[in-house]
Design an enzyme around this catalytic site. Structure first.
Site, PDB file in Angstrom:
ATOM      1  N   ARG A  35      -4.866  14.667 -13.645  1.00 17.81           N
ATOM      2  CA  ARG A  35      -6.222  14.455 -13.100  1.00 17.81           C
ATOM      3  C   ARG A  35      -7.283  15.179 -13.925  1.00 17.81           C
ATOM      4  NH1 ARG A  35      -4.569  15.022  -6.804  1.00 17.81           N
ATOM      5  NH2 ARG A  35      -4.060  12.842  -6.466  1.00 17.81           N
ATOM      6  N   LYS A 198       7.059   1.586   5.232  1.00 14.31           N
ATOM      7  CA  LYS A 198       6.708   0.967   6.512  1.00 14.31           C
ATOM      8  C   LYS A 198       5.698  -0.167   6.418  1.00 14.31           C
ATOM      9  CE  LYS A 198       7.654   4.854   9.469  1.00 14.31           C
ATOM     10  NZ  LYS A 198       7.089   5.906  10.306  1.00 14.31           N
ATOM     11  N   GLY A 354       0.075   5.150  -4.597  1.00 11.91           N
ATOM     12  CA  GLY A 354       1.143   6.002  -4.097  1.00 11.91           C
ATOM     13  C   GLY A 354       2.407   6.041  -4.925  1.00 11.91           C
ATOM     14  N   GLY A 377      -4.650   7.113  -1.690  1.00 17.28           N
ATOM     15  CA  GLY A 377      -5.255   6.599  -0.453  1.00 17.28           C
ATOM     16  C   GLY A 377      -6.464   5.729  -0.729  1.00 17.28           C
TER      17      GLY A 377
END
Ligand code: AMP
Length: 396
Positions: A35, A198, A354, A377
């Site tokens: 980053r 999920k 992710g 996110g």
């Protein structure tokens, strides 16, 4: 709108929201400076133009309180090494020290402000705090894609105090351009690959993508819910029973829109969620009781690979299996290789949101992907079709 290339920073103090939320070891040493490296093009452009840069960032979750363990000071030292010049440090992001050091800043110099989240006003998006921050610089640059989905003081509210001098940094612009290439007017066929644990965390992504892609590949733990929704036997696999109807709705929506849906036909199964478990392969809709599907099987790999290789645009979010464990890695490796291969043949590929980013890095394939997103996110919300406040504030 102003861009990094068109804007002349000469003689200006650029207040730059960056993402220096880098991982550190127990001694505060930076363990992965991806980053920090990602902001260098923006900082160097400002300095090369003859401007100065005032960098602001958060680090960790200090929850509005000063926490010396979450100081940006060691990150500033690391950044100094990357830039090859001193990074001046202000012990607070607002107040007399920041004000004096910003006022004294000369062209070519870099000032880093202490952790924004030491003040509760940052995450609250407080207007007065935003205004105080804004008074440190002449122009606002947002280069922190990772927090673009948050309407915080430094990411969003501050922009209004720079009506004519607000722009995206190079990193942020690259993220926006990449999503545009995939969701705007993609070269067709466009294939989206969605995996991860999920369905619940990806419902909005799936629904948004169905309106945009030609083929949709579903893998990972979430595929089990789709297999069960179609009447399959999923054994002890991770299944969200409360989302079986949602899965059926997604299957119907894909059919209605003419999207070719790929759900695994076979699986690598295990008798425990462990690296040392006994493993086997079986049809995805005939998982024996007590066994769980932890990766896609070879037939699914072949089908998914073929779809990927006939695509001109690829979007990948989420692993195909429990790739952190070696026995269940093959599906994710194969998909990463197929995306890399399609890219080498001219497809545009975006990997974001992710664990698929972690996967392409782990397999050493990141440089064979057209664009690997830095914002987990934020990218997920972008792919859901949401307007990110940090982007809207600069564009508005
Ligand atoms: P997400 O954060 O939703 O993108 O999910 C990533 C996680 O999904 C990774 O940690 C994977 O280990 C996990 N995962 C992938 N496939 C499976 C599976 N078949 N069963 C359980 N977990 C899975």
């Amino acid at each position: 709108m102003q861009t990094m290339d068109s804007y002349d920073f000469s003689g200006k103090k650029a207040l730059v929201r960056v993402d220096l939320n880098v991982p550190q070891d127990a001694n505060g040493r930076v363990t992965d400076d991806t980053r920090a490296r990602a902001i260098l093009p923006t900082v160097n452009k400002i300095l090369n133009d003859g401007g100065s840069a005032i960098l602001m960032s958060h680090l960790g979750r200090p929850k509005g309180k000063v926490n010396p363990g979450m100081s940006l000071k060691p990150i500033g030292d690391h950044l100094s090494g990357l830039l090859g010049k001193p990074v001046i440090f202000a012990s607070d992001c607002v107040g007399p020290d920041a004000k004096a050091k910003a006022a004294a800043l000369k062209p070519g110099e870099v000032l880093l402000l202490e952790n924004l989240r030491f003040h509760p006003e940052e995450e609250a998006g407080d207007e007065a705090f935003s205004k105080t921050l804004s008074e440190l610089g002449d122009v606002y640059v947002n280069d922190a894609f990772g927090t673009a989905h948050r309407a915080h003081a430094s990411t969003t509210v501050i922009a209004k105090f720079f009506p004519n001098d607000k722009l995206f940094g190079h990193l942020m612009q690259a993220e926006i351009d990449s999503v545009g290439k995939v969701l705007g007017a993609p070269q067709r066929p466009m294939t989206a690959i969605v995996g991860g644990s999920k369905v619940s965390s990806k419902i909005d992504v799936l629904q948004n993508l169905i309106g945009k892609c030609d083929e949709l590949i579903i893998g990972g733990g979430m595929a089990n819910t789709f297999v069960k929704a179609r009447g399959g036997h999923t054994g002890a696999s991770l299944v969200e029973d409360d989302l079986l109807d949602t899965a059926r709705d997604i299957i119907k929506a894909a059919a209605a829109k003419g999207v070719k849906l790929h759900i695994p036909t076979d699986a690598v199964v295990a008798d425990a969620f462990a690296e040392t478990a006994n493993t086997d392969q079986c049809a995805a809709d005939a998982v024996p009781d007590g066994w769980m599907a932890l990766d896609i099987g070879p037939k699914s790999i072949d089908a998914f690979r073929a779809a990927i290789l006939r695509s001109k645009t690829l979007l990948w979010n989420g692993p195909m299996g429990v790739f952190e464990m070696k026995p269940f890695q093959q599906g994710t490796v194969a998909i990463a290789q197929a995306v890399a291969e399609a890219t080498s043949k001219g497809a545009f590929s975006l990997v974001g949101g992710g664990d698929s980013v972690a996967a392409v890095n782990q397999f050493g394939l990141a440089d064979k992907i057209s664009y690997v997103s830095t914002g987990g996110g934020a990218m997920l919300e972008y792919l859901e079709g949401k307007v990110l406040p940090g982007i809207a504030a600069v564009q508005g």
